[in-house]
Design an enzyme around this catalytic site. Structure first.
Site, PDB file in Angstrom:
ATOM      1  N   ASP A   1      -2.638 -68.794  25.668  1.00  0.00           N
ATOM      2  CA  ASP A   1      -3.925 -69.015  24.987  1.00  0.00           C
ATOM      3  C   ASP A   1      -4.821 -67.798  25.175  1.00  0.00           C
ATOM      4  O   ASP A   1      -4.710 -67.074  26.169  1.00  0.00           O
ATOM      5  CB  ASP A   1      -4.634 -70.281  25.517  1.00  0.00           C
TER       6      ASP A   1
ATOM      7  N   ASP B   1      -3.530 -63.008  23.498  1.00  0.00           N
ATOM      8  CA  ASP B   1      -4.148 -62.971  22.175  1.00  0.00           C
ATOM      9  C   ASP B   1      -3.029 -62.656  21.185  1.00  0.00           C
ATOM     10  O   ASP B   1      -2.494 -61.546  21.168  1.00  0.00           O
ATOM     11  CB  ASP B   1      -5.230 -61.888  22.147  1.00  0.00           C
TER      12      ASP B   1
ATOM     13  N   TYR C   1      -8.243 -69.909   5.051  1.00  0.00           N
ATOM     14  CA  TYR C   1      -7.417 -70.622   6.046  1.00  0.00           C
ATOM     15  C   TYR C   1      -6.224 -71.268   5.336  1.00  0.00           C
ATOM     16  O   TYR C   1      -5.074 -71.143   5.768  1.00  0.00           O
ATOM     17  CB  TYR C   1      -8.298 -71.660   6.724  1.00  0.00           C
TER      18      TYR C   1
ATOM     19  N   LYS D   1      -2.236 -70.675   5.890  1.00  0.00           N
ATOM     20  CA  LYS D   1      -1.307 -71.746   6.249  1.00  0.00           C
ATOM     21  C   LYS D   1      -0.228 -71.917   5.170  1.00  0.00           C
ATOM     22  O   LYS D   1       0.929 -72.185   5.488  1.00  0.00           O
ATOM     23  CB  LYS D   1      -2.066 -73.052   6.473  1.00  0.00           C
TER      24      LYS D   1
HETATM   25  N1  LIG Z   1      -7.654 -80.304  14.227  1.00  0.00           N
HETATM   26  C1  LIG Z   1      -7.371 -80.392  12.950  1.00  0.00           C
HETATM   27  O1  LIG Z   1      -7.997 -81.184  12.212  1.00  0.00           O
HETATM   28  C2  LIG Z   1      -6.263 -79.566  12.362  1.00  0.00           C
HETATM   29  C3  LIG Z   1      -5.872 -79.851  11.045  1.00  0.00           C
HETATM   30  C4  LIG Z   1      -4.853 -79.106  10.488  1.00  0.00           C
HETATM   31  C5  LIG Z   1      -4.248 -78.104  11.205  1.00  0.00           C
HETATM   32  N2  LIG Z   1      -4.663 -77.837  12.484  1.00  0.00           N
HETATM   33  C6  LIG Z   1      -3.980 -76.744  13.183  1.00  0.00           C
HETATM   34  O2  LIG Z   1      -3.526 -77.201  14.440  1.00  0.00           O
HETATM   35  C7  LIG Z   1      -3.479 -76.094  15.354  1.00  0.00           C
HETATM   36  C8  LIG Z   1      -4.187 -76.460  16.644  1.00  0.00           C
HETATM   37  O3  LIG Z   1      -5.553 -76.660  16.364  1.00  0.00           O
HETATM   38  P1  LIG Z   1      -6.510 -77.614  17.229  1.00  0.00           P
HETATM   39  O4  LIG Z   1      -7.138 -78.538  16.268  1.00  0.00           O
HETATM   40  O5  LIG Z   1      -5.792 -78.146  18.403  1.00  0.00           O
HETATM   41  O6  LIG Z   1      -7.646 -76.565  17.620  1.00  0.00           O
HETATM   42  P2  LIG Z   1      -8.274 -76.156  19.035  1.00  0.00           P
HETATM   43  O7  LIG Z   1      -9.464 -75.328  18.686  1.00  0.00           O
HETATM   44  O8  LIG Z   1      -8.441 -77.348  19.913  1.00  0.00           O
HETATM   45  O9  LIG Z   1      -7.122 -75.247  19.661  1.00  0.00           O
HETATM   46  C9  LIG Z   1      -6.818 -73.971  19.166  1.00  0.00           C
HETATM   47  C10 LIG Z   1      -6.423 -73.110  20.358  1.00  0.00           C
HETATM   48  O10 LIG Z   1      -5.999 -71.837  19.845  1.00  0.00           O
HETATM   49  C11 LIG Z   1      -6.494 -70.833  20.720  1.00  0.00           C
HETATM   50  N3  LIG Z   1      -6.576 -69.555  20.026  1.00  0.00           N
HETATM   51  C12 LIG Z   1      -7.446 -69.189  19.049  1.00  0.00           C
HETATM   52  N4  LIG Z   1      -7.238 -67.910  18.708  1.00  0.00           N
HETATM   53  C13 LIG Z   1      -6.206 -67.457  19.461  1.00  0.00           C
HETATM   54  C14 LIG Z   1      -5.541 -66.210  19.582  1.00  0.00           C
HETATM   55  N5  LIG Z   1      -5.909 -65.154  18.838  1.00  0.00           N
HETATM   56  N6  LIG Z   1      -4.537 -66.106  20.463  1.00  0.00           N
HETATM   57  C15 LIG Z   1      -4.164 -67.157  21.236  1.00  0.00           C
HETATM   58  N7  LIG Z   1      -4.782 -68.356  21.188  1.00  0.00           N
HETATM   59  C16 LIG Z   1      -5.781 -68.501  20.312  1.00  0.00           C
HETATM   60  C17 LIG Z   1      -7.868 -71.365  21.136  1.00  0.00           C
HETATM   61  O11 LIG Z   1      -8.334 -70.715  22.325  1.00  0.00           O
HETATM   62  C18 LIG Z   1      -7.594 -72.848  21.311  1.00  0.00           C
HETATM   63  O12 LIG Z   1      -7.223 -73.150  22.645  1.00  0.00           O
HETATM   64  C19 LIG Z   1      -4.099 -74.908  14.612  1.00  0.00           C
HETATM   65  O13 LIG Z   1      -3.096 -74.075  14.086  1.00  0.00           O
HETATM   66  C20 LIG Z   1      -4.874 -75.560  13.498  1.00  0.00           C
HETATM   67  O14 LIG Z   1      -5.046 -74.706  12.398  1.00  0.00           O
HETATM   68  C21 LIG Z   1      -5.640 -78.550  13.066  1.00  0.00           C
END
Ligand SMILES: NC(=O)c1ccc[n+]([C@@H]2O[C@H](COP(=O)([O-])OP(=O)(O)OC[C@H]3O[C@@H](n4cnc5c(N)ncnc54)[C@H](O)[C@@H]3O)[C@@H](O)[C@H]2O)c1
Length: 255
Positions: free
Chosen positions: A37, A63, A155, A159
């Site tokens: 992370d 990162d 976004y 995706k």
């Molecule tokens: N929550 C939703 O409604 C939703 C819907 C569709 C898709 N998603 C996808 O699910 C995945 C997880 O999202 P989430 O909802 O758990 O979000 P979240 O914000 O809880 O978690 C995302 C994590 O990614 C990390 N991150 C961000 N940039 C980074 C980088 N450059 N390098 C390494 N780590 C990095 C953040 O620190 C965070 O811990 C994502 O790909 C998101 O696009 C989420």
């Protein structure tokens, strides 16, 4: 789930909502989990939870937009946990506003995290998997990739790109014993979704609207996702590649 015991798994964004739930589930299945992370603090918290339950995990700041950091973190994960057999590209970020109100600098950041970051991870990981003639890659996209989503144009483009990329890599590497599949979450209760609700202006109304339109009657929780992710990593999914699965309470029913 079959044959996850003792396997080494990398989860990017493993300190977040869906990533954290996924790391905990892999650990519960007996896998060794490298929690990558941007936030070391968030990764450490997930790794600590896993250790408390007697599992094996390693927190690493990585990162994914920085190839040198990706290479270093992967080398460290393999040195401490063994060869990586499963890669979950889950890290993501979004900014919620109509496309005409966004700026090129935001597009660049969105593309860097949601698309280029996953490309770095594949580019670094695939040669290792090819050499070992096995590997499982699960990419976390979004239903926005399948059906579009207002306020998330760039976004969604990233995706959608990740879905097309995954299918191509699945074709290129099937002969190496590597499968690549995609899980598309719908609205899921995480920090990212909290920002989405705020960005939409009227969070409570948006939540109500989602609840009404989701056939299963509620938005997702982080723990709704790992079952599908772990399945694609398991031996039960050995004959499945290049597929896209929505985990969204039936919100979208793409053919
Ligand atoms: N929550 C939703 O409604 C939703 C819907 C569709 C898709 N998603 C996808 O699910 C995945 C997880 O999202 P989430 O909802 O758990 O979000 P979240 O914000 O809880 O978690 C995302 C994590 O990614 C990390 N991150 C961000 N940039 C980074 C980088 N450059 N390098 C390494 N780590 C990095 C953040 O620190 C965070 O811990 C994502 O790909 C998101 O696009 C989420």
């Amino acid at each position: 789930m079959r044959k996850l015991e003792g396997k080494t798994v990398v989860v990017t964004g493993g300190g977040g909502g869906i990533g954290g739930a996924t790391c905990r589930r892999f650990a519960a299945e007996g896998a060794r989990v490298a929690v990558f992370d941007l936030s070391l603090e968030a990764a450490l918290k997930v790794a600590d939870d896993i250790h408390e339950k007697g599992g094996r995990a390693l927190a690493l700041r990585c990162d994914i937009t920085n190839r040198a950091e990706v290479d270093t973190a992967l080398a460290q994960a393999e040195a401490e946990l063994g060869p990586v057999e499963v890669l979950v590209n889950n890290a993501g970020w979004d900014v919620f506003r109509p496309f005409t109100k966004t700026e090129p600098a935001q597009w660049a950041k969105l593309i860097d995290i949601n698309l280029t970051g996953a490309l770095h991870m594949h580019h670094a990981m695939l040669p290792r998997m090819v050499e070992r003639k096995r590997g499982r890659i699960i990419n976390i996209a979004s239903d926005a990739a399948r059906v579009g989503s207002s306020g998330e144009a760039v976004y969604a483009a990233c995706k959608g790109g990740l879905v097309a990329f995954s299918k191509t890599i699945a074709r290129e590497h099937a002969r190496h014993g590597i499968t690549v599949n995609v899980v598309c979450p719908g609205p899921t209760d995480t920090a990212l979704f909290a920002e989405y609700k705020e960005g939409a202006g009227n969070p409570e109304k948006l939540l109500e609207a989602f609840q009404r339109s989701i056939p299963l009657g509620r938005i997702g929780q982080p723990d709704d996702l790992p079952g599908a992710i772990v399945f694609f990593a398991s031996d039960d999914a050995g004959y499945i590649t290049g597929q896209v699965l929505s985990v969204s309470g039936g919100l979208t029913m793409a053919g």
